[in-house]
Design a protein around this motif. Structure first.
Motif: not given
Length: 266
Positions: A171-189
């Motif tokens: 498949q050429h793209r990601f199809e979510s089939a999972y219960g949760a998705r982590l999201q990153p945080t961003r530190r200050a530059m």
């Protein structure tokens, strides 16, 4: 005097080539380009049945050219027999003849690269009449090389601390089939990073303003792309993932239509 049609030229050029004249000799004699001669000589190798069909109007010149993709007369004739007459669509002919092969624009072929494929022993079929008509003779080799390269990318992702990496080559793209998705945080530059980001942003803005409606081949567009890529890389470096949660999460790796690897982190 009636000017020669395509098949008249085919017969004439073929006779001269059989007599020992080179492509350049024939081109000079008729005041035409060498590529034109090569194309006519390719038509000379067509099955006599298809040549005859062209003369009576059952095959257009474009369709006849498409039959030149293979040298096997029996295969040419089998495809000719399977198509309704008159045969006017060259794409239908190419599609039938190239069954089992892969176009060079396929996402896996782009991901692997034709040069790497040929270095590995793969061969290509090039359409003399279509500059973009390049076909991969061994799709299985492309798949193997793609998996080999993806294994290296997979190991790199695992070394970053992810628990698992799933390779989704079909498949050429990601199809979510999972219960949760982590999201990153961003530190200050840092001050240095922010200064560099500001400089790149100003450079991009100045270039885009100067370019206006400039032509696509203006070299300054390449500078815009390069500066934008640097800025995106800088921003990505400030992205952080929860180390503890990474031990339970993973990455889904796929390949886009452009042949680039796509990563779905978290």
């Amino acid at each position: 005097r009636v000017a020669m049609d395509a098949m008249d030229e085919v017969d004439a050029f073929s006779a001269l080539a059989d007599a020992g004249q080179s492509v350049d000799d024939i081109a000079r004699r008729f005041g035409i380009g060498a590529r034109h001669v090569e194309q006519r000589l390719a038509l000379a190798a067509l099955s006599p049945k298809i040549k005859a069909a062209y003369r009576r109007g059952d095959v257009t010149l474009d369709a006849a050219r498409a039959f030149c993709l293979v040298d096997d007369h029996s295969k040419q004739e089998a495809v000719f027999k399977s198509l309704s007459k008159p045969i006017t669509h060259s794409g239908s002919v190419r599609s039938q003849l190239m069954q089992g092969r892969m176009r060079h624009t396929d996402r896996l072929a782009r991901f692997v690269g034709l040069e790497a494929y040929e270095v590995a022993g793969g061969t290509l079929k090039r359409d003399l009449f279509e500059t973009d008509g390049v076909y991969v003779d061994d799709p299985a080799l492309i798949n193997k090389l793609a998996h080999d390269r993806l294994d290296a990318v997979r190991n790199d992702a695992l070394s970053q601390g992810w628990a698992w990496v799933e390779v989704n080559i079909n498949q050429h793209r990601f199809e979510s089939a999972y219960g949760a998705r982590l999201q990153p945080t961003r530190r200050a530059m840092t001050e240095e990073e922010q200064a560099e980001a500001d400089r790149l942003g100003e450079e991009i803005e100045a270039l885009e303003e100067a370019l206006g409606e400039a032509e696509d081949d203006d070299e300054r567009w390449a500078r815009v792309d390069a500066a934008s890529a640097q800025l995106e890389t800088l921003r990505a470096s400030t992205q952080e993932w929860d180390v503890e949660m990474k031990r339970h999460a993973g990455v889904i790796l796929s390949i886009g239509h452009d042949g680039a690897a796509n990563f779905a982190y978290g």
